[in-house]
Design a protein around this motif. Structure first.
Motif, PDB file in Angstrom:
ATOM      1  N   ALA A 202       0.830  -1.206   0.000  1.00 37.30           N
ATOM      2  CA  ALA A 202       0.000   0.000   0.000  1.00 37.30           C
ATOM      3  C   ALA A 202       0.863   1.253   0.000  1.00 37.30           C
ATOM      4  N   ALA A 203       1.937   1.232   0.778  1.00 33.48           N
ATOM      5  CA  ALA A 203       2.835   2.391   0.830  1.00 33.48           C
ATOM      6  C   ALA A 203       3.479   2.645  -0.523  1.00 33.48           C
ATOM      7  N   GLU A 204       3.933   1.580  -1.178  1.00 32.45           N
ATOM      8  CA  GLU A 204       4.530   1.728  -2.508  1.00 32.45           C
ATOM      9  C   GLU A 204       3.510   2.291  -3.500  1.00 32.45           C
ATOM     10  N   ASN A 205       2.267   1.810  -3.403  1.00 36.03           N
ATOM     11  CA  ASN A 205       1.217   2.321  -4.290  1.00 36.03           C
ATOM     12  C   ASN A 205       0.994   3.817  -4.077  1.00 36.03           C
ATOM     13  N   LEU A 206       0.879   4.220  -2.817  1.00 35.43           N
ATOM     14  CA  LEU A 206       0.615   5.625  -2.509  1.00 35.43           C
ATOM     15  C   LEU A 206       1.756   6.519  -2.972  1.00 35.43           C
ATOM     16  N   LEU A 207       2.982   6.095  -2.727  1.00 27.95           N
ATOM     17  CA  LEU A 207       4.126   6.893  -3.169  1.00 27.95           C
ATOM     18  C   LEU A 207       4.224   6.926  -4.687  1.00 27.95           C
ATOM     19  N   GLY A 208       3.842   5.830  -5.324  1.00 29.54           N
ATOM     20  CA  GLY A 208       3.825   5.809  -6.780  1.00 29.54           C
ATOM     21  C   GLY A 208       2.846   6.803  -7.353  1.00 29.54           C
ATOM     22  N   VAL A 209       1.665   6.883  -6.732  1.00 27.52           N
ATOM     23  CA  VAL A 209       0.663   7.860  -7.182  1.00 27.52           C
ATOM     24  C   VAL A 209       1.164   9.276  -6.943  1.00 27.52           C
ATOM     25  N   LEU A 210       1.623   9.555  -5.727  1.00 23.28           N
ATOM     26  CA  LEU A 210       2.086  10.904  -5.398  1.00 23.28           C
ATOM     27  C   LEU A 210       3.227  11.345  -6.311  1.00 23.28           C
ATOM     28  N   GLY A 211       4.124  10.425  -6.599  1.00 21.97           N
ATOM     29  CA  GLY A 211       5.278  10.767  -7.414  1.00 21.97           C
ATOM     30  C   GLY A 211       4.950  11.109  -8.842  1.00 21.97           C
ATOM     31  N   ASN A 212       3.754  10.780  -9.281  1.00 19.94           N
ATOM     32  CA  ASN A 212       3.319  11.096 -10.637  1.00 19.94           C
ATOM     33  C   ASN A 212       2.415  12.327 -10.706  1.00 19.94           C
ATOM     34  N   LEU A 213       2.219  12.978  -9.579  1.00 17.92           N
ATOM     35  CA  LEU A 213       1.350  14.156  -9.545  1.00 17.92           C
ATOM     36  C   LEU A 213       2.175  15.434  -9.593  1.00 17.92           C
ATOM     37  N   ASP A 214       1.579  16.456 -10.168  1.00 20.75           N
ATOM     38  CA  ASP A 214       2.183  17.783 -10.121  1.00 20.75           C
ATOM     39  C   ASP A 214       1.101  18.790  -9.747  1.00 20.75           C
ATOM     40  N   SER A 215       1.416  20.059  -9.838  1.00 26.61           N
ATOM     41  CA  SER A 215       0.498  21.094  -9.367  1.00 26.61           C
ATOM     42  C   SER A 215      -0.830  21.101 -10.119  1.00 26.61           C
ATOM     43  N   SER A 216      -0.874  20.527 -11.316  1.00 27.92           N
ATOM     44  CA  SER A 216      -2.136  20.478 -12.063  1.00 27.92           C
ATOM     45  C   SER A 216      -3.137  19.516 -11.429  1.00 27.92           C
ATOM     46  N   HIS A 217      -2.669  18.650 -10.537  1.00 33.66           N
ATOM     47  CA  HIS A 217      -3.536  17.675  -9.887  1.00 33.66           C
ATOM     48  C   HIS A 217      -3.975  18.119  -8.490  1.00 33.66           C
ATOM     49  N   THR A 218      -3.502  19.261  -8.045  1.00 36.84           N
ATOM     50  CA  THR A 218      -3.749  19.651  -6.658  1.00 36.84           C
ATOM     51  C   THR A 218      -5.242  19.798  -6.370  1.00 36.84           C
ATOM     52  N   GLY A 219      -5.623  19.445  -5.148  1.00 35.33           N
ATOM     53  CA  GLY A 219      -7.012  19.565  -4.727  1.00 35.33           C
ATOM     54  C   GLY A 219      -7.896  18.414  -5.137  1.00 35.33           C
ATOM     55  N   GLN A 220      -7.331  17.327  -5.672  1.00 34.42           N
ATOM     56  CA  GLN A 220      -8.136  16.205  -6.141  1.00 34.42           C
ATOM     57  C   GLN A 220      -8.060  15.024  -5.164  1.00 34.42           C
ATOM     58  N   PHE A 221      -8.802  13.979  -5.481  1.00 33.60           N
ATOM     59  CA  PHE A 221      -8.949  12.798  -4.622  1.00 33.60           C
ATOM     60  C   PHE A 221      -8.606  11.579  -5.470  1.00 33.60           C
ATOM     61  N   PHE A 222      -7.568  10.838  -5.069  1.00 38.64           N
ATOM     62  CA  PHE A 222      -7.082   9.700  -5.841  1.00 38.64           C
ATOM     63  C   PHE A 222      -7.118   8.428  -5.008  1.00 38.64           C
ATOM     64  N   ASP A 223      -7.304   7.294  -5.689  1.00 40.48           N
ATOM     65  CA  ASP A 223      -7.176   6.023  -4.983  1.00 40.48           C
ATOM     66  C   ASP A 223      -5.764   5.491  -5.163  1.00 40.48           C
ATOM     67  N   TRP A 224      -5.521   4.324  -4.590  1.00 43.74           N
ATOM     68  CA  TRP A 224      -4.187   3.715  -4.573  1.00 43.74           C
ATOM     69  C   TRP A 224      -3.632   3.409  -5.958  1.00 43.74           C
ATOM     70  N   SER A 225      -4.520   3.324  -6.966  1.00 38.63           N
ATOM     71  CA  SER A 225      -4.064   2.995  -8.315  1.00 38.63           C
ATOM     72  C   SER A 225      -3.849   4.234  -9.170  1.00 38.63           C
ATOM     73  N   GLY A 226      -4.142   5.405  -8.624  1.00 36.69           N
ATOM     74  CA  GLY A 226      -3.999   6.639  -9.387  1.00 36.69           C
ATOM     75  C   GLY A 226      -5.273   7.085 -10.066  1.00 36.69           C
ATOM     76  N   GLU A 227      -6.377   6.359  -9.855  1.00 34.96           N
ATOM     77  CA  GLU A 227      -7.659   6.755 -10.427  1.00 34.96           C
ATOM     78  C   GLU A 227      -8.321   7.818  -9.554  1.00 34.96           C
ATOM     79  N   ARG A 228      -8.951   8.795 -10.190  1.00 35.86           N
ATOM     80  CA  ARG A 228      -9.670   9.815  -9.427  1.00 35.86           C
ATOM     81  C   ARG A 228     -10.926   9.221  -8.807  1.00 35.86           C
ATOM     82  N   VAL A 229     -11.206   9.635  -7.589  1.00 31.90           N
ATOM     83  CA  VAL A 229     -12.404   9.210  -6.869  1.00 31.90           C
ATOM     84  C   VAL A 229     -13.386  10.380  -6.881  1.00 31.90           C
ATOM     85  N   PRO A 230     -14.672  10.147  -7.184  1.00 33.23           N
ATOM     86  CA  PRO A 230     -15.628  11.254  -7.191  1.00 33.23           C
ATOM     87  C   PRO A 230     -15.850  11.812  -5.800  1.00 33.23           C
TER      88      PRO A 230
END
Length: 231
Positions: A202-230
Motif C-alpha cells: 500500500a505504501a509503494e502504491n501511494l508513493l507511486g501515485v504521489l510521485g506522478n502528480l504535479d500542481s495540475s492535480h492539486t485539490g483532487q482525490f485519488f485512490d491507490w491505483s492513481g484513479e480519481r475518486v468522485p
C-alpha cells in the motif's frame, strides 16, 4: 493505473504524521529505502495528539526545516469501541464527534502549518489519507454515517487547503488519498469483506501515485491505483 510504479520523483525531506501506524510505518520504510530524510511523528513515539490543538502547535512549531513531502497517515475506523453504524438508529453524538476530531479536525490542524513547513521554490507534495467511503458520489450502500461524514469533511478540507496553498506554493500537489483496504489492526475486523494488500505494498502504491502528480492535480482525490475518486 499508477500502482506498483515507484516514482521518478525522489523526495529529499519528508514529514510523516502517524509514522507508528501500519501505513505510516510502511511509508517511512519505503522512503528510507530511497534515501530520503524523514521526520517521523506519532502519538506513541512523540506524544503528538492530532485531536489536541496545543499538542499539534507545540510539536509542529518545534520543526525548523522545510519539506518536499508531507503525508498525514492518521485515522481510525473505530474509536473507543464505537463500531461503524449500520442504521440511523445507531448514531451517537459522541461517536460522531470523536470521528470528526480524529479524521477531519486533526488533519486540518496539521495542514494549518503546511505553508510554513513546505518548500515554496520546488516541487512538493501533500498526501492526506482519506477513504473511498467518504465519497458522496460513490456511496451505494449507506451506513457508516460518522466515518463517512468525517472522511467527506477531510476531503473538503484538503480541497480547500489546496486552493489556498496554490497561491504561495506554485509547484505543490495537495491531494486526498484512498489507500485501499490495508492489512493493519485498523481493518482487522473487516478484511473478510474486501480484498486487502499488505502495508508495504500500500505504501509503494501511494508513493507511486504521489510521485506522478504535479500542481495540475492539486485539490483532487485519488485512490491507490492513481484513479480519481468522485467527491
Amino acid at each position: 493505473m499508477l500502482a506498483n510504479y515507484f516514482p521518478n520523483m525522489r523526495w529529499k525531506n519528508a514529514l510523516i504524521i502517524g509514522a507508528s501506524g501500519g501505513i505510516g510505518a510502511a511509508l517511512c520504510a519505503a522512503l528510507k529505502a530511497s534515501d530520503a530524510r524523514i521526520t517521523e511523528l506519532s502519538r506513541s513515539g512523540d506524544g503528538l495528539d492530532i485531536t489536541d490543538e496545543a499538542s499539534v502547535e507545540r510539536t509542529l512549531c518545534a520543526l525548523d526545516q522545510t519539506y518536499d513531502l508531507l503525508i498525514v497517515a492518521t485515522g481510525a475506523l473505530e474509536i473507543e469501541g464505537a463500531e461503524p453504524e449500520k442504521s440511523l438508529k445507531q448514531i451517537s453524538g459522541k461517536a460522531m464527534m470523536d470521528q470528526f476530531a480524529l479524521n477531519a479536525v486533526g488533519p486540518a490542524l496539521i495542514l494549518r502549518h503546511a505553508a510554513r513547513l513546505l518548500d515554496r521554490k520546488s516541487a512538493a507534495h501533500i498526501g492526506v489519507l482519506s477513504a473511498r467511503v467518504g465519497s458522496i458520489g460513490d456511496n451505494r450502500l449507506g451506513g457508516w454515517y460518522s466515518y463517512r461524514a468525517a472522511k467527506a469533511a477531510v476531503n473538503q478540507i484538503v480541497h480547500t487547503s489546496a486552493i489556498e496553498l496554490a497561491r504561495t506554493h506554485k509547484s505543490l500537489a495537495c491531494v486526498a488519498m484512498h489507500p485501499g483496504t490495508v492489512q493493519t489492526p485498523f481493518t482487522e475486523k473487516y478484511v473478510a469483506r474486501h480484498a486487502t494488500v499488505p502495508a508495504p505494498e500500500a505504501a509503494e502504491n501511494l508513493l507511486g501515485v504521489l510521485g506522478n502528480l504535479d500542481s495540475s492535480h492539486t485539490g483532487q482525490f485519488f485512490d491507490w491505483s492513481g484513479e480519481r475518486v468522485p467527491w
